[in-house]
Design a protein around this motif. Structure first.
Motif, short mmCIF file in Angstrom:
data_model
loop_
_atom_site.label_atom_id
_atom_site.label_comp_id
_atom_site.label_asym_id
_atom_site.label_seq_id
_atom_site.Cartn_x
_atom_site.Cartn_y
_atom_site.Cartn_z
N GLN A 170 3.87 2.00 2.12
CA GLN A 170 3.62 2.13 3.79
C GLN A 170 4.48 0.80 4.37
OE1 GLN A 170 -0.32 2.68 4.87
NE2 GLN A 170 -0.42 4.49 3.67
N ASN B 120 -11.86 -3.91 -2.40
CA ASN B 120 -10.61 -3.61 -1.36
C ASN B 120 -9.48 -4.11 -2.57
OD1 ASN B 120 -8.58 -3.11 0.03
ND2 ASN B 120 -9.06 -4.59 1.66
N TYR C 220 0.13 -3.03 5.89
CA TYR C 220 -1.13 -3.09 5.72
C TYR C 220 -1.83 -4.09 5.81
CZ TYR C 220 -0.71 -4.89 1.18
OH TYR C 220 -0.29 -5.88 0.00
N ASP D 132 -3.44 -4.19 -3.12
CA ASP D 132 -2.46 -3.21 -2.28
C ASP D 132 -3.20 -2.11 -1.57
OD1 ASP D 132 -3.23 -1.86 -4.75
OD2 ASP D 132 -1.44 -1.20 -5.19
N SER D 133 -4.20 -2.34 -1.02
CA SER D 133 -4.98 -1.36 -0.30
C SER D 133 -5.56 -2.15 0.84
CB SER D 133 -6.09 -0.83 -1.16
OG SER D 133 -6.77 0.06 -0.26
N SER D 134 -6.10 -1.21 2.07
CA SER D 134 -6.70 -1.71 3.09
C SER D 134 -7.97 -0.82 3.09
CB SER D 134 -5.95 -1.50 4.51
OG SER D 134 -5.51 -0.25 4.61
N ASP D 135 -8.44 -0.24 2.17
CA ASP D 135 -9.63 0.53 2.28
C ASP D 135 -10.54 0.04 1.16
OD1 ASP D 135 -8.28 2.36 3.93
OD2 ASP D 135 -7.28 3.20 2.36
N ARG E 14 -0.91 8.19 0.07
CA ARG E 14 -1.68 8.79 -1.06
C ARG E 14 -0.85 10.26 -1.28
NH1 ARG E 14 -6.83 6.68 -2.07
NH2 ARG E 14 -7.60 5.37 -0.46
N LYS F 236 0.68 -1.23 0.07
CA LYS F 236 0.03 -0.04 -0.06
C LYS F 236 0.77 1.30 0.02
CE LYS F 236 -3.66 2.13 2.52
NZ LYS F 236 -4.74 2.13 3.64
N ARG F 237 0.53 2.20 -0.88
CA ARG F 237 1.06 3.54 -0.90
C ARG F 237 0.55 4.45 -0.29
NH1 ARG F 237 2.81 5.18 -6.68
NH2 ARG F 237 0.56 4.64 -6.99
#
Length: 422
Positions: A114, A181, A117, A184-187, A108, A105-106
């Motif tokens: 990061q 989701n 995640y 490469d995200s947690s949202d 924003r 995850k990057r």
């Protein structure tokens, strides 16, 4: 307590939580439950070889933890159960100029990867006879929507999915997805159309969707023939009809010919210009441990193939990097597989393939685009001993294109170990 520590603790506690949920339930809930922990170590290196590339290299290394729990069902006419999925990704190596591999995850604002995640997902499930309804975190794998699991952690969805096999040979699926989701995200976020390649897809500014409806069925006529029809509709963006047929023809001792045919018709749904007809065919001749494949894929219509951003399109020429699904593209694939079990080395496999595509419509006044991709996979999974279930895979790819796209050299090294917990 750091976020990293909290995520690790959550993963370790997830199994205990699942047991706690099951404690007051009936015996089958616990008896039929299973849990596993997968450790996935992933190194990714992509070199951009074209001139004036915005990024010279994407290179990262990360460690993933995937904890899966599936309960059994309570007794009764309608059985109740719960599934749980715990995901954690940890950065081992990255930098601002080498990020954006899809592993991590990057941030924003800065674009930096990061440190970690993760996600905790729960799925409630009900079973009646041979039908199962799941609501919550889903990993759909259907012709009109297939979750992506090609990086450190899998892409997940929120929604509901009914799977029914009440009639012998017939499998029916229906449901609705609400949010996605990405890998490469947690949202969780609303869904959109993929913009990979030269699709010529135009979408009304800001249009996304929180509703993907799907339904379909596949029927196994006998041990060698299965046909299917599936429908998918991403509200306000596109709708899609997907037809498929798979036939296996035995040809003698350790020989067979597999035919895999696919056709999809996609049209707009209010806020886009989607208009595509996609045909694909893959024929594979198997002889002992050898398999020789030949594939063809054709795109026609005003746009390329439409699918939910981040997912794997169900196309015969969708491979490691490219989907060969651009506007008007025609593409061929030649593939070879070998299973070393035929030589007494079970667990060792090899694959190589070459694809070439042309006739890509790049717009008025421009020459047609062309591209080719070469892939190679070598994998070994230990079959016994202290390293049983430990897998090593090396994936290599080379992509070159004319008049569009990126020239890429890519290597992925994946170490995985699946530990059954019970």
């Amino acid at each position: 307590m750091s976020r990293h520590t909290r995520l690790c603790s959550s993963l370790l506690l997830l199994t205990g939580t699942a047991i706690g949920v099951a404690s007051p339930a009936q015996a089958e809930f616990i008896k039929d439950s299973k849990a596993s922990l997968e450790l996935r170590n992933f190194y990714f290196n992509r070199d951009f070889r074209q001139e004036n590339a915005p990024q010279a290299k994407a290179e990262e290394w990360a460690q993933g933890f995937l904890l899966r729990y599936e309960s059994g069902y309570t007794e009764g006419t309608v059985g109740v159960g719960v599934d749980a999925l715990g995901l954690l990704g940890v950065k081992l190596d990255s930098s601002a100029d080498r990020s954006n591999t899809g592993l991590l995850k990057r941030d924003r604002e800065t674009g930096r990867a990061q440190d970690e995640y993760g996600e905790l997902g729960l799925t409630a499930k009900l079973r009646a006879s041979k039908s199962v309804l799941k609501v919550g975190t889903l990993l759909p794998k259907l012709p009109v929507v297939q979750y992506n699991d090609s990086r450190l952690l899998p892409q997940t969805f929120q929604g509901g999915h009914l799977n029914s096999m009440e009639l012998d040979g017939l499998t029916f699926d229906a449901g609705q997805l609400k949010q996605v989701n990405q890998r490469d995200s947690s949202d969780y976020e609303d869904m959109s159309i993929s913009t990979v390649g030269v699709k010529n897809v135009r979408v009304r500014t800001g249009t996304t969707s929180d509703e993907f409806n799907f339904a379909g069925a596949s029927y196994k006529w006998n041990g060698n023939l299965t046909t299917g029809y599936h429908y998918g509709e991403l509200d306000e963006l596109y709708k899609q009809h997907f037809f498929s047929a798979v036939h296996l023809l035995p040809l003698g001792d350790k020989q067979s010919l597999k035919s895999d045919l696919r056709y999809a018709r996609s049209t707009d749904e209010g806020s886009s210009n989607v208009d595509n007809k996609a045909f694909g065919a893959m024929f594979t001749y198997a002889l002992g441990g050898h398999a020789f494949g030949l594939g063809y894929q054709s795109m026609s219509g005003d746009t390329g193939f439409a699918y939910i951003n981040g997912t794997d399109p169900f196309l015969v020429n969708y491979v490691q990097i490219g989907d060969f699904a651009n506007k008007d593209e025609k593409s061929w694939q030649a593939r070879y597989d070998y299973n070393f079990a035929s030589l007494g080395i079970p667990g060792l496999t090899f694959m190589t393939r070459y694809l070439t595509g042309d006739n890509i419509d790049l717009g008025a006044g421009r020459e047609d685009g062309k591209e080719w991709e070469r892939n190679m996979d070598i994998a070994y999974v230990f079959q016994e001993g202290p390293l049983k279930n430990f897998g090593v895979k090396w994936r290599n790819a080379t992509v070159r294109s004319t008049n569009f796209g990126s020239d890429i050299d890519e290597n992925r090294l994946i170490l995985s170990y699946v530990l059954p917990l019970w």
